[in-house]
Design an enzyme around this catalytic site. Sequence first.
Site, PDB file in Angstrom:
ATOM      1  CG  HIS B 110      -1.765   0.823   1.609  1.00  0.00           C
ATOM      2  ND1 HIS B 110      -2.162   2.598   1.863  1.00  0.00           N
ATOM      3  CD2 HIS B 110      -3.689   0.597   0.932  1.00  0.00           C
ATOM      4  CE1 HIS B 110      -2.866   2.909   1.198  1.00  0.00           C
ATOM      5  NE2 HIS B 110      -3.675   1.880   0.986  1.00  0.00           N
ATOM      6  CG  ASP B 233      -8.455   4.736  -2.595  1.00  0.00           C
ATOM      7  OD1 ASP B 233      -8.129   4.059  -1.336  1.00  0.00           O
ATOM      8  OD2 ASP B 233      -8.060   5.277  -2.822  1.00  0.00           O
TER       9      ASP B 233
END
Lengths: 282, 282
Positions: B110, B233
């Site tokens: 990430h 997201d």
Amino acid sequence: MDAQGVDLSVLALTPPGTHPLSPEKALRLSRAANDVAAEAVSRNPTRFRSLSTLPMSSPKDVAGELERAAGIGHVGTMVYGRAGDLFLDDPAYDGFFSAASELGQPVFIHPQLPSDAVRDSSYRGFDAMTDLALATFGWGWHLDAATAALRLILRGTFDRHPDLQIVLGHWGEMLLFWLDRADSLSRIAGLQRPVSGYVRSNFHITASGMLNPALLQHALSVTSADRLIFSTDYPFQRPAKEEIDLFLNHFSTDAEREQFSWANAASLFGFDLPSSAQDENA
Amino acid sequence: MDAQGVDLSVLALTPPGTHPLSPEKALRLSRAANDVAAEAVSRNPTRFRSLSTLPMSSPKDVAGELERAAGIGHVGTMVYGRAGDLFLDDPAYDGFFSAASELGQPVFIHPQLPSDAVRDSSYRGFDAMTDLALATFGWGWHLDAATAALRLILRGTFDRHPDLQIVLGHWGEMLLFWLDRADSLSRIAGLQRPVSGYVRSNFHITASGMLNPALLQHALSVTSADRLIFSTDYPFQRPAKEEIDLFLNHFSTDAEREQFSWANAASLFGFDLPSSAQDENA
């Protein structure tokens, strides 16, 4: 030479840090380089055009040398995205961009070895040659140039100088691929338009010998064919005529092929190709 | 919320530097988070799967917690590309990648706030909010994740662990766009294959809500449809069903649409979708 035709011995000569020239030396060497290049062009007017070298470590002298160089025939200039710790978007350079815009001199931003701080924090830990290749032609160079270009946009440079034209190599470094996210910076930075709008109106993009149709397709999805310019990375890359022809097949019209091959460059840099060169390239 | 639906108030809470947790605290909090997440999944087995949190600032505890988390049902793990100054490719983490490979636990890298050194040298000089946006969702986050992934490849991680699977969001961060150049690093770093070869065999790519057909086309030019995974997201981006359907039209076959929508994720993370979910998504 590696698989990409990059001669690593050149990289081995790259100094370990970024040490900008003293202002006096920068101005003296820039003038000398510009005189030599202008003379070479004047001896071979059907083959060469030149971009000037500017004393970026002496911001107060940059606009003056740009104007002098334009006066002796340079058709634009090529700079790095940073002189030591001074980014190209630093207000110290605003007079330079103002002059470039008024003189119609396009500014080519060339990749540069990242700063020592960036190298130490991002590009070390392997053997010395891998560290260097990661920081330069394999990755770091291109982030450095792309970040410089993005910063220039965020600084409002193109709101102040709407006619200014920037050139990026390597299909726009990585900036062209990240406009979905970069666009969201415009409102925060108080710009008049999205980042991608400036890319479409104030940037030209060269291929730098990366004859990959996927990169062309992406560039065409972001900007227009009248802003793409053929270039090689001579002497590091020397594509054969067959490779170039194969690549040109990926354009959908002859008009676009001509734009990319020579017409966009001639228009941007303000020169006519002799008709024999046009025939050769048509 | 900005134009991309990113809530800036979240960014304002981002701490100014990167301060990894102490090893003891990292282990304690990771265990607690993994227990909470596993319990939530067990209460909602038809809706949720979880990726574990690992004590990256205590490298000696990472493989153990990964194995414990896998044992209570986590289907993979999500990490940053760096814990303080320790990059994910540091040899200290090799036991972790060995365990991830043996356990069949994919590792999602990430994006993360770049280091203070990178922020100081590349992402400052504007107002505080523009500095922060440039360093995070507009640009810096993605370079940080991409650089971590590239370093992992250059370290020979996938020569040592050929079954290891990595997941990158945001269409592969910027790595997928720069393989022409990154490939030239393989020989210098002494790898068995070009960088792009590892991307094709050891990486899955998610969309992270960036429903841009140009990014899909580029991903398909670099890797294959069986490695692309739909994701949003959430809660920052919440595409409507109509937007998603419109995007899915850019795949050329129903089989690819199914792969992207759910089948690749189910295969990578090793779970069956209940048939009702399949019907919903088909």
